[in-house]
Design an enzyme around this catalytic site. Sequence first.
Site, PDB file in Angstrom:
ATOM      1  N   GLY A 131     -67.460  36.356 -56.647  1.00  0.00           N
ATOM      2  CA  GLY A 131     -68.603  36.159 -55.749  1.00  0.00           C
ATOM      3  C   GLY A 131     -68.841  34.703 -55.407  1.00  0.00           C
ATOM      4  CB  SER A 133     -66.889  33.554 -49.495  1.00  0.00           C
ATOM      5  OG  SER A 133     -65.693  32.963 -49.906  1.00  0.00           O
ATOM      6  CB  SER A 165     -61.089  40.937 -52.871  1.00  0.00           C
ATOM      7  OG  SER A 165     -60.598  40.080 -51.876  1.00  0.00           O
ATOM      8  CD  GLU A 251     -59.406  32.478 -56.066  1.00  0.00           C
ATOM      9  OE1 GLU A 251     -60.430  32.138 -56.674  1.00  0.00           O
ATOM     10  OE2 GLU A 251     -59.415  32.988 -54.929  1.00  0.00           O
ATOM     11  CD  GLU A 362     -56.335  24.409 -41.796  1.00  0.00           C
ATOM     12  OE1 GLU A 362     -56.808  25.330 -42.498  1.00  0.00           O
ATOM     13  OE2 GLU A 362     -55.417  24.601 -40.980  1.00  0.00           O
TER      14      GLU A 362
HETATM   15  C1  FAD Z   1     -58.488  38.907 -47.454  1.00  0.00           C
HETATM   16  C2  FAD Z   1     -59.527  37.964 -47.947  1.00  0.00           C
HETATM   17  C3  FAD Z   1     -60.078  38.161 -49.181  1.00  0.00           C
HETATM   18  C4  FAD Z   1     -61.059  37.310 -49.662  1.00  0.00           C
HETATM   19  N1  FAD Z   1     -61.607  37.561 -50.893  1.00  0.00           N
HETATM   20  C5  FAD Z   1     -62.615  36.786 -51.330  1.00  0.00           C
HETATM   21  C6  FAD Z   1     -63.251  37.073 -52.569  1.00  0.00           C
HETATM   22  O1  FAD Z   1     -62.875  37.999 -53.273  1.00  0.00           O
HETATM   23  N2  FAD Z   1     -64.272  36.297 -52.956  1.00  0.00           N
HETATM   24  C7  FAD Z   1     -64.705  35.231 -52.215  1.00  0.00           C
HETATM   25  O2  FAD Z   1     -65.633  34.548 -52.641  1.00  0.00           O
HETATM   26  N3  FAD Z   1     -64.137  34.936 -51.031  1.00  0.00           N
HETATM   27  C8  FAD Z   1     -63.093  35.686 -50.566  1.00  0.00           C
HETATM   28  N4  FAD Z   1     -62.499  35.396 -49.357  1.00  0.00           N
HETATM   29  C9  FAD Z   1     -63.050  34.324 -48.551  1.00  0.00           C
HETATM   30  C10 FAD Z   1     -62.210  33.075 -48.527  1.00  0.00           C
HETATM   31  O3  FAD Z   1     -62.341  32.366 -49.719  1.00  0.00           O
HETATM   32  C11 FAD Z   1     -62.668  32.267 -47.321  1.00  0.00           C
HETATM   33  O4  FAD Z   1     -62.175  32.944 -46.189  1.00  0.00           O
HETATM   34  C12 FAD Z   1     -62.205  30.840 -47.298  1.00  0.00           C
HETATM   35  O5  FAD Z   1     -62.792  30.106 -48.327  1.00  0.00           O
HETATM   36  C13 FAD Z   1     -62.526  30.164 -45.951  1.00  0.00           C
HETATM   37  O6  FAD Z   1     -63.857  30.331 -45.603  1.00  0.00           O
HETATM   38  P1  FAD Z   1     -64.242  30.918 -44.144  1.00  0.00           P
HETATM   39  O7  FAD Z   1     -63.505  32.171 -43.955  1.00  0.00           O
HETATM   40  O8  FAD Z   1     -65.708  30.950 -44.090  1.00  0.00           O
HETATM   41  O9  FAD Z   1     -63.675  29.891 -43.119  1.00  0.00           O
HETATM   42  P2  FAD Z   1     -64.270  28.460 -42.719  1.00  0.00           P
HETATM   43  O10 FAD Z   1     -64.584  27.682 -43.932  1.00  0.00           O
HETATM   44  O11 FAD Z   1     -65.362  28.655 -41.730  1.00  0.00           O
HETATM   45  O12 FAD Z   1     -63.025  27.819 -42.021  1.00  0.00           O
HETATM   46  C14 FAD Z   1     -62.565  28.162 -40.721  1.00  0.00           C
HETATM   47  C15 FAD Z   1     -61.457  27.191 -40.358  1.00  0.00           C
HETATM   48  O13 FAD Z   1     -61.962  25.855 -40.376  1.00  0.00           O
HETATM   49  C16 FAD Z   1     -61.204  25.058 -41.243  1.00  0.00           C
HETATM   50  N5  FAD Z   1     -62.039  24.061 -41.916  1.00  0.00           N
HETATM   51  C17 FAD Z   1     -63.201  24.262 -42.584  1.00  0.00           C
HETATM   52  N6  FAD Z   1     -63.633  23.115 -43.124  1.00  0.00           N
HETATM   53  C18 FAD Z   1     -62.733  22.164 -42.808  1.00  0.00           C
HETATM   54  C19 FAD Z   1     -62.605  20.776 -43.083  1.00  0.00           C
HETATM   55  N7  FAD Z   1     -63.465  20.129 -43.854  1.00  0.00           N
HETATM   56  N8  FAD Z   1     -61.540  20.146 -42.583  1.00  0.00           N
HETATM   57  C20 FAD Z   1     -60.616  20.794 -41.836  1.00  0.00           C
HETATM   58  N9  FAD Z   1     -60.686  22.082 -41.530  1.00  0.00           N
HETATM   59  C21 FAD Z   1     -61.735  22.768 -42.021  1.00  0.00           C
HETATM   60  C22 FAD Z   1     -60.615  26.010 -42.240  1.00  0.00           C
HETATM   61  O14 FAD Z   1     -59.469  25.490 -42.860  1.00  0.00           O
HETATM   62  C23 FAD Z   1     -60.297  27.200 -41.365  1.00  0.00           C
HETATM   63  O15 FAD Z   1     -59.096  26.987 -40.709  1.00  0.00           O
HETATM   64  C24 FAD Z   1     -61.486  36.233 -48.873  1.00  0.00           C
HETATM   65  C25 FAD Z   1     -60.914  36.020 -47.635  1.00  0.00           C
HETATM   66  C26 FAD Z   1     -59.936  36.865 -47.163  1.00  0.00           C
HETATM   67  C27 FAD Z   1     -59.352  36.611 -45.826  1.00  0.00           C
END
Ligand code: FAD
Lengths: 375, 343
Positions: A131, A133, A165, A251, A362
Amino acid sequence: MPGLRFDLRDAPPGSAALRREVRAFLAEHGRGWTPEVRGRSWMGFDRAFSRAVGARGWIGMTWPRRYGGGERSALERHVVLEEMLAAGAPVGAHWIGDRQSGPLLLRYGTEAQRMRLLPAIARGEAAFCIGLSEPDAGSDLAGLRTRAERVPGGWRLNGRKVWTSFAHLCDWMIALARTAPAGEGEPRHAGLSQFLVDLRLSGIAIRPIRELTGEEGFAEVTFDNVLLPEDALIGREGAGWAQATAELALERSGPERVLSSYPLLAAAVEVAADPVPLGRLVARLATLRAMSLSVAGMLEEGRTPAVEAALVKDLGGAFEQAVPERLRDLLDVADAPEELRRLHACVTQVAPTFSLRGGTREILRGIIARGLGLR
Amino acid sequence: MSATHDADPGALLAGQVGRLLAARCDAATLAAIERGEWPGPLWDALEELGLPLALVPEAMGGAGLGWQAAGRVFVALGRHGAPVPMGETMLAAALLAAVGIAPPAGPLSLTANGGERVPWGRHVRHVACCDGETVALCDAAGVTWTPGANLAGEPRDSASPGGVVLRVAPLPERLGGEAAASGLALLRACQMAGALAAALDLAVDYAGTRRQFGRPIGRFQAIQQQLAVFAGEAAAAQVAAERACRAVDRHGLAAAAFEIGCAKIVAGEAAGTGAAIAHQVFGAIGFTAEHPLHHLTRRLWSWREEAGTERYWAARLGREVQALGGAMLWPFLTARDDQDPIP
Ligand SMILES: Cc1cc2nc3c(=O)[nH]c(=O)nc-3n(C[C@H](O)[C@H](O)[C@H](O)COP(=O)(O)OP(=O)(O)OC[C@H]3O[C@@H](n4cnc5c(N)ncnc54)[C@H](O)[C@@H]3O)c2cc1C
């Protein structure tokens, strides 16, 4: 490169025999796995399979025996994980508990928490989710808003987690929540704490989220005045960020950051019309396996190879994503046998996640750049 | 392993080589070789460290080091672009010793069939010629050399036919018919790993000092992300090269062709990616003859072409894997590494 070395490790003694055991087990249990099961691999959830793995002693392998573990080495565990992934086994129901929740409890949990949960994880019975994101806190995790307030007899939890997940299929979540505002001049990650959340508690609503594949692999979890008992706190109040960061090193470092699309590569070998892209992929794979084992060895020595783990995950994810793309140079996918086409379709669709979850490409490269002294 | 790292004779020797080259192998020395001048003093200093006989068994008067130790030396040579055939000499001496021929003194080279261009041919005293069945010790002085060069300006010379063969002996199975080709591929892979590490260091350093828009360019995320990619490629090349050396120690040159191929492919890919990023970071100054970067990048571009390109080795590996079949690929890969550790 200052401080960034990947010393070669030897496979642990007896690994050939261990691999044979796991292969025999997988051959028996894997008969019915469809291309979609094998293509998802650790993104698949199968409690019966996880219980069978637990019965063989392959969950919590490194933990002390009194917690249901096997007191084996991290490198032996690495061998078992590799075998599971190479076969595309649906290991999701125990993967998180084995990889990070269990080790977290072992390191920071109370004796009561350990006795209660670790044996159940090791039996493949207690399924955990992560838990971290939230809707407004992805890469910028410290911006999370879920909060836990002290109330008589425990904590009151409010907020929302997302992309968790298998939350809808799990028993427990380890949630990162704010327990105090970050003080004036303090970094934002001060005041965070980790909690063990029983997902059956009242006030918790779990809504599965449909992926683009059509599967429901993750979920949104809402906490509405959830009352957590006193002993739900893991480790120290306010130390949640440091604890979660240590968890992230676990992880990020495993062989699932290299082998997620291995079943697809293996399936294409015979039908490949051009050996050149195949040879390139195999050369990368062999090298990445050695790097991943090297990181496992560093963890076994009690080091925290955060930069090395980020580097292997970045390279490994790029390799995993290259497999379905390069395959299209190897053969005409449109004319491939049905099993292979389905596997390719499955891996193509899940491949974008390889550079998102567990830290985006990134963010990982930012960590590497810091390791190089650029930030 | 890190615990034994300091006691490792290869690490000690590579450290000495590195320090010597850092002090002696400057841009002027590197430029001189491209004008055809032989850096005698540098060769002599390296020879004094005992490098030529490093891989030769103690019973034959050598240091009896293993390939992992030698690999560290190859990496150090590549890191500094050392303009002498020391890696070639070490390989040639190892092959000669392995067939019972005492390696002669002075710089040596080696060739797989005499048809291709011989590294440093005009500067060496003897050449070990491997034709697939035998190793022959050939006198290089009696040969007419047609000078050539790779694109880094390193001598790659063609011999006129009819050189003097001093001794011949059959190739043992452990070396295999491709001993010279495999050895050279391993050497080039290690050299590329070294040159990549050096180019990465240069680029990271430059990114920290070159200022534009009021700050060091290394503060821009676009530059950081590129250098992170470079770091990944450099690390992969290093691991692949070390893995290949370990495989030669365990199985012999002939049976380590898989790992050598992997190393040549991974290092060759890293060379392309890394050189491109280094030049992007350096801007125009990196394109000048005066700036030392090109001594590394032109070597990277040269070495990836020599001793089998990525394409050559990938075709070989790919065919080998296809002959095994998909179901056997995983057992094959794991069995390559699941050796009980060599004591
Ligand atoms: C299949 C799947 C399973 C998942 N399971 C879990 C889970 O079990 N538990 C959990 O907590 N989370 C989970 N996640 C979430 C995952 O950890 C997040 O998707 C990830 O941390 C990115 O966050 P976001 O999706 O909000 O993207 P954002 O953070 O909004 O990013 C969007 C884009 O912007 C870029 N970006 C953001 N900040 C910067 C920066 N400072 N510099 C350059 N580029 C940047 C990112 O690299 C990305 O390309 C899961 C995700 C997926 C796809």
